[in-house]
Design a protein around this motif. Structure first.
Motif, mmCIF file in Angstrom:
data_model
loop_
_atom_site.group_PDB
_atom_site.id
_atom_site.type_symbol
_atom_site.label_atom_id
_atom_site.label_comp_id
_atom_site.label_asym_id
_atom_site.label_seq_id
_atom_site.Cartn_x
_atom_site.Cartn_y
_atom_site.Cartn_z
ATOM 1 N N LEU A 1 0.795 -1.237 0.000
ATOM 2 C CA LEU A 1 0.000 0.000 0.000
ATOM 3 C C LEU A 1 0.827 1.286 0.000
ATOM 4 O O LEU A 1 0.551 2.183 -0.802
ATOM 5 C CB LEU A 1 -1.007 -0.012 1.154
ATOM 6 N N PRO A 2 1.841 1.437 0.874
ATOM 7 C CA PRO A 2 2.603 2.701 0.843
ATOM 8 C C PRO A 2 3.337 2.928 -0.480
ATOM 9 O O PRO A 2 3.472 4.068 -0.928
ATOM 10 C CB PRO A 2 3.605 2.550 1.991
ATOM 11 N N TYR A 3 3.805 1.860 -1.126
ATOM 12 C CA TYR A 3 4.501 2.000 -2.403
ATOM 13 C C TYR A 3 3.536 2.352 -3.534
ATOM 14 O O TYR A 3 3.895 3.072 -4.462
ATOM 15 C CB TYR A 3 5.223 0.690 -2.756
ATOM 16 N N LEU A 4 2.334 1.851 -3.450
ATOM 17 C CA LEU A 4 1.343 2.076 -4.488
ATOM 18 C C LEU A 4 0.695 3.462 -4.386
ATOM 19 O O LEU A 4 0.341 4.071 -5.388
ATOM 20 C CB LEU A 4 0.270 0.977 -4.409
ATOM 21 N N LEU A 5 0.577 3.968 -3.182
ATOM 22 C CA LEU A 5 -0.153 5.221 -2.956
ATOM 23 C C LEU A 5 0.376 6.411 -3.765
ATOM 24 O O LEU A 5 -0.425 7.141 -4.353
ATOM 25 C CB LEU A 5 -0.185 5.577 -1.461
ATOM 26 N N PRO A 6 1.696 6.650 -3.864
ATOM 27 C CA PRO A 6 2.139 7.810 -4.651
ATOM 28 C C PRO A 6 1.711 7.764 -6.120
ATOM 29 O O PRO A 6 1.597 8.805 -6.757
ATOM 30 C CB PRO A 6 3.673 7.767 -4.526
ATOM 31 N N PHE A 7 1.460 6.595 -6.642
ATOM 32 C CA PHE A 7 0.953 6.473 -8.002
ATOM 33 C C PHE A 7 -0.561 6.611 -8.018
ATOM 34 O O PHE A 7 -1.123 7.263 -8.896
ATOM 35 C CB PHE A 7 1.355 5.118 -8.605
ATOM 36 N N ALA A 8 -1.214 6.020 -7.048
ATOM 37 C CA ALA A 8 -2.677 5.929 -7.039
ATOM 38 C C ALA A 8 -3.374 7.276 -6.945
ATOM 39 O O ALA A 8 -4.481 7.421 -7.452
ATOM 40 C CB ALA A 8 -3.136 5.031 -5.887
ATOM 41 N N ILE A 9 -2.744 8.258 -6.316
ATOM 42 C CA ILE A 9 -3.427 9.542 -6.112
ATOM 43 C C ILE A 9 -2.819 10.678 -6.930
ATOM 44 O O ILE A 9 -3.123 11.838 -6.694
ATOM 45 C CB ILE A 9 -3.496 9.917 -4.617
ATOM 46 N N THR A 10 -1.954 10.325 -7.891
ATOM 47 C CA THR A 10 -1.323 11.363 -8.711
ATOM 48 C C THR A 10 -1.566 11.096 -10.197
ATOM 49 O O THR A 10 -2.169 10.092 -10.565
ATOM 50 C CB THR A 10 0.202 11.424 -8.466
ATOM 51 N N ASN A 11 -1.014 11.961 -11.011
ATOM 52 C CA ASN A 11 -1.118 11.792 -12.460
ATOM 53 C C ASN A 11 -0.177 10.700 -12.982
ATOM 54 O O ASN A 11 -0.033 10.529 -14.185
ATOM 55 C CB ASN A 11 -0.865 13.117 -13.184
ATOM 56 N N ALA A 12 0.451 9.930 -12.095
ATOM 57 C CA ALA A 12 1.333 8.825 -12.486
ATOM 58 C C ALA A 12 0.653 7.464 -12.316
ATOM 59 O O ALA A 12 1.323 6.434 -12.345
ATOM 60 C CB ALA A 12 2.625 8.882 -11.679
ATOM 61 N N THR A 13 -0.658 7.442 -12.146
ATOM 62 C CA THR A 13 -1.382 6.186 -11.908
ATOM 63 C C THR A 13 -1.079 5.131 -12.961
ATOM 64 O O THR A 13 -0.909 3.962 -12.629
ATOM 65 C CB THR A 13 -2.904 6.432 -11.846
ATOM 66 N N GLU A 14 -0.985 5.521 -14.205
ATOM 67 C CA GLU A 14 -0.772 4.558 -15.283
ATOM 68 C C GLU A 14 0.699 4.215 -15.498
ATOM 69 O O GLU A 14 1.030 3.478 -16.417
ATOM 70 C CB GLU A 14 -1.390 5.088 -16.576
ATOM 71 N N GLN A 15 1.580 4.717 -14.636
ATOM 72 C CA GLN A 15 3.012 4.479 -14.800
ATOM 73 C C GLN A 15 3.567 3.475 -13.792
ATOM 74 O O GLN A 15 4.762 3.446 -13.544
ATOM 75 C CB GLN A 15 3.773 5.797 -14.702
ATOM 76 N N VAL A 16 2.697 2.653 -13.245
ATOM 77 C CA VAL A 16 3.140 1.650 -12.285
ATOM 78 C C VAL A 16 2.537 0.307 -12.669
ATOM 79 O O VAL A 16 1.434 0.238 -13.216
ATOM 80 C CB VAL A 16 2.757 2.031 -10.837
ATOM 81 N N CYS A 17 3.293 -0.742 -12.410
ATOM 82 C CA CYS A 17 2.738 -2.080 -12.511
ATOM 83 C C CYS A 17 3.122 -2.829 -11.242
ATOM 84 O O CYS A 17 4.157 -2.557 -10.640
ATOM 85 C CB CYS A 17 3.213 -2.813 -13.767
ATOM 86 N N VAL A 18 2.262 -3.713 -10.828
ATOM 87 C CA VAL A 18 2.515 -4.537 -9.655
ATOM 88 C C VAL A 18 2.789 -5.940 -10.165
ATOM 89 O O VAL A 18 1.944 -6.539 -10.828
ATOM 90 C CB VAL A 18 1.320 -4.523 -8.676
ATOM 91 N N SER A 19 3.978 -6.435 -9.860
ATOM 92 C CA SER A 19 4.386 -7.771 -10.265
ATOM 93 C C SER A 19 4.217 -8.695 -9.070
ATOM 94 O O SER A 19 4.881 -8.519 -8.043
ATOM 95 C CB SER A 19 5.852 -7.744 -10.724
ATOM 96 N N VAL A 20 3.325 -9.660 -9.190
ATOM 97 C CA VAL A 20 2.990 -10.553 -8.076
ATOM 98 C C VAL A 20 3.470 -11.970 -8.398
ATOM 99 O O VAL A 20 3.191 -12.484 -9.490
ATOM 100 C CB VAL A 20 1.473 -10.566 -7.813
ATOM 101 N N HIS A 21 4.160 -12.573 -7.451
ATOM 102 C CA HIS A 21 4.591 -13.961 -7.632
ATOM 103 C C HIS A 21 3.348 -14.845 -7.740
ATOM 104 O O HIS A 21 2.371 -14.653 -7.012
ATOM 105 C CB HIS A 21 5.465 -14.403 -6.459
ATOM 106 N N PRO A 22 3.348 -15.847 -8.641
ATOM 107 C CA PRO A 22 2.144 -16.668 -8.850
ATOM 108 C C PRO A 22 1.672 -17.440 -7.623
ATOM 109 O O PRO A 22 0.491 -17.784 -7.537
ATOM 110 C CB PRO A 22 2.544 -17.641 -9.960
ATOM 111 N N SER A 23 2.545 -17.677 -6.656
ATOM 112 C CA SER A 23 2.107 -18.413 -5.464
ATOM 113 C C SER A 23 1.494 -17.504 -4.401
ATOM 114 O O SER A 23 1.016 -17.991 -3.378
ATOM 115 C CB SER A 23 3.273 -19.209 -4.868
#
Length: 195
Positions: free
Chosen positions: A77-99
């Protein structure tokens, strides 16, 4: 708020609600306030015309937030927040391990509750896929998401600059109006989109 509410305020609200710990909710609020106040362009004093402030990652490039096999939503959440509430929302991807099914389901619920977060790319990647050269070359930044130590949140300004660059532009001229007209409205500057 309705299902169609794509506002930054809705995303912040949903992210704070998803934070199980009171301290984390508080830290998310501090980060949001820092971005609300600090993500603005400043004119530097001096003989040369200069602007400085937080910037978006280079346009057309992504920051990847890598989440491992046991990364919890609370760490992301803290890493995602600076993207989520700014004009950089579309400049982040979250890479999740399949497990990491727990995080994958939590992210799906978060995106369902805050439609703005649908702009965030979520990728299911093994460590090998994430580390592939072509994958890494396409990124501006790759951050391995790690949980904070209890009661040890970093200063908001220091933390935000892990995800967003801080920079400046300057002209050799004093009070260069053409320079200001060109760069004040540049899409390179980070803008908080909280109302």
């Amino acid at each position: 708020a309705t299902r169609k509410d794509k506002s930054a305020a809705r995303a912040l609200h949903v992210m704070c609600e998803a934070a199980a710990e009171t301290e984390l909710r508080g830290y998310l609020s501090v980060l949001a306030e820092y971005l609300r106040l600090g993500a603005s362009l400043h004119r530097a004093p001096g003989a040369r015309t200069a602007l400085y402030g937080l910037q978006r990652p280079p346009l057309g490039r992504l920051t990847s937030l890598r989440c491992g096999t046991e990364t919890p939503l609370s760490a992301l959440l803290p890493y995602l927040l600076p993207f989520a509430i700014t004009n950089a929302t579309e400049q982040v991807c979250v890479s999740v391990h399949p497990s990491n099914d727990v995080l994958a389901h939590s992210l799906a619920a978060l995106r369902e509750a805050a439609p703005r977060l649908e702009a965030v790319r979520v990728l299911t990647q093994t460590e090998e896929q994430f580390g592939a050269r072509d994958e890494q070359d396409a990124l501006y930044n790759a951050i391995r998401v790690l949980p904070f130590e209890p009661h040890a949140f970093p200063l908001a300004g220091h933390f935000v600059t892990l995800t967003m660059p801080f920079g400046h532009v300057k002209s050799t001229r004093t009070d260069d109006k053409h320079f200001l007209a060109t760069f004040v409205n540049s899409s390179k500057w980070l803008k908080c989109e909280l109302e």
